[in-house]
Design a protein around this motif. Sequence first.
Motif, PDB file in Angstrom:
ATOM      1  N   THR A   1      -6.434   7.155  17.474  1.00  0.00           N
ATOM      2  CA  THR A   1      -5.727   8.338  16.977  1.00  0.00           C
ATOM      3  C   THR A   1      -4.905   7.982  15.746  1.00  0.00           C
ATOM      4  O   THR A   1      -4.930   8.703  14.744  1.00  0.00           O
ATOM      5  CB  THR A   1      -4.806   8.915  18.074  1.00  0.00           C
TER       6      THR A   1
ATOM      7  N   LYS B   1      -5.290   9.480  11.855  1.00  0.00           N
ATOM      8  CA  LYS B   1      -4.229  10.305  11.270  1.00  0.00           C
ATOM      9  C   LYS B   1      -3.543   9.652  10.073  1.00  0.00           C
ATOM     10  O   LYS B   1      -2.928  10.343   9.271  1.00  0.00           O
ATOM     11  CB  LYS B   1      -3.166  10.623  12.328  1.00  0.00           C
TER      12      LYS B   1
ATOM     13  N   THR C   1       4.341  -2.758  14.307  1.00  0.00           N
ATOM     14  CA  THR C   1       4.203  -2.936  15.757  1.00  0.00           C
ATOM     15  C   THR C   1       4.145  -4.411  16.141  1.00  0.00           C
ATOM     16  O   THR C   1       4.374  -4.747  17.301  1.00  0.00           O
ATOM     17  CB  THR C   1       2.961  -2.214  16.317  1.00  0.00           C
TER      18      THR C   1
ATOM     19  N   GLN D   1       8.459   6.432   8.016  1.00  0.00           N
ATOM     20  CA  GLN D   1       8.904   7.810   8.302  1.00  0.00           C
ATOM     21  C   GLN D   1       7.696   8.751   8.385  1.00  0.00           C
ATOM     22  O   GLN D   1       7.617   9.601   9.275  1.00  0.00           O
ATOM     23  CB  GLN D   1       9.886   8.299   7.226  1.00  0.00           C
ATOM     24  N   ARG D   2       6.738   8.599   7.464  1.00  0.00           N
ATOM     25  CA  ARG D   2       5.526   9.419   7.516  1.00  0.00           C
ATOM     26  C   ARG D   2       4.727   9.131   8.783  1.00  0.00           C
ATOM     27  O   ARG D   2       4.180  10.047   9.399  1.00  0.00           O
ATOM     28  CB  ARG D   2       4.649   9.171   6.272  1.00  0.00           C
TER      29      ARG D   2
ATOM     30  N   HIS E   1       5.865   8.123  11.690  1.00  0.00           N
ATOM     31  CA  HIS E   1       6.531   8.785  12.819  1.00  0.00           C
ATOM     32  C   HIS E   1       6.181  10.265  12.871  1.00  0.00           C
ATOM     33  O   HIS E   1       5.854  10.796  13.938  1.00  0.00           O
ATOM     34  CB  HIS E   1       8.057   8.618  12.719  1.00  0.00           C
ATOM     35  N   LYS E   2       6.233  10.922  11.708  1.00  0.00           N
ATOM     36  CA  LYS E   2       5.921  12.352  11.669  1.00  0.00           C
ATOM     37  C   LYS E   2       4.478  12.632  12.085  1.00  0.00           C
ATOM     38  O   LYS E   2       4.201  13.520  12.884  1.00  0.00           O
ATOM     39  CB  LYS E   2       6.149  12.922  10.265  1.00  0.00           C
ATOM     40  N   LYS E   3       3.568  11.860  11.540  1.00  0.00           N
ATOM     41  CA  LYS E   3       2.147  12.096  11.819  1.00  0.00           C
ATOM     42  C   LYS E   3       1.786  11.799  13.274  1.00  0.00           C
ATOM     43  O   LYS E   3       0.965  12.501  13.866  1.00  0.00           O
ATOM     44  CB  LYS E   3       1.267  11.251  10.892  1.00  0.00           C
ATOM     45  N   LEU E   4       2.373  10.781  13.846  1.00  0.00           N
ATOM     46  CA  LEU E   4       2.003  10.405  15.215  1.00  0.00           C
ATOM     47  C   LEU E   4       2.715  11.234  16.277  1.00  0.00           C
ATOM     48  O   LEU E   4       2.317  11.241  17.428  1.00  0.00           O
ATOM     49  CB  LEU E   4       2.259   8.913  15.445  1.00  0.00           C
ATOM     50  N   ARG E   5       3.752  11.951  15.888  1.00  0.00           N
ATOM     51  CA  ARG E   5       4.424  12.841  16.841  1.00  0.00           C
ATOM     52  C   ARG E   5       3.640  14.117  17.076  1.00  0.00           C
ATOM     53  O   ARG E   5       3.775  14.767  18.079  1.00  0.00           O
ATOM     54  CB  ARG E   5       5.818  13.222  16.332  1.00  0.00           C
ATOM     55  N   LYS E   6       2.804  14.486  16.107  1.00  0.00           N
ATOM     56  CA  LYS E   6       2.039  15.740  16.183  1.00  0.00           C
ATOM     57  C   LYS E   6       0.977  15.658  17.261  1.00  0.00           C
ATOM     58  O   LYS E   6       0.394  14.713  17.594  1.00  0.00           O
ATOM     59  CB  LYS E   6       1.391  16.061  14.851  1.00  0.00           C
TER      60      LYS E   6
END
Length: 178
Positions: free
Chosen positions: A129, A133, A146, A170-171, A173-178
């Motif tokens: 995933t 993304k 990681t 930061q990007r 985090h945003k992309k993987l939260r979706k």
Amino acid sequence: MQDNLEQHVALAKQGSHKDIEYIFKEFKYSISACAYNLCSPNFDFEDAIQEGNVGLFKAILSYCPEKNASFSTYAKKCILNNIITACRTSQSQKHQILTNAKTISEEDFYNNPENDFLIKEENIEFIKTAKSKLSKLEFLVFSLYTMQYSYKEIADMIKKDEKSVNNAIQRIHKKLRK
């Protein structure tokens, strides 16, 4: 000593990891002493330590030297208040189910082939995933992050500046939260 501590607080508020670490080292024993005195059967020592750490971090963020209180006094009060609040919360009726729940030991969890298989499958799925993304740069930064490399180490490895690494994270985090 107090002026030196307040300088560390000012730098910590600006995001200096070194100064944050310094403050946490300075208050380590205060947090431990407070946690030791307030832990109970429903609120163990490690939980109290974590709550004390949260209280100290809140103190760093909210400290105002203009209010004429030393940081040391203010921080100790924030630590104490945070631990007391968490202790009271843990003893309230609505948390009794969690308090009385049977804990699963690490041995039970890690020595189970089914759990090993499920964790491995979940990790593979998460990586797929993430790869789909994220851009190539973001996935590289994600992989290095990681593996617990610092922003500076990642920046050196990918030949970018630390701000670019921070922006990429930061990007991510945003992309993987979706």
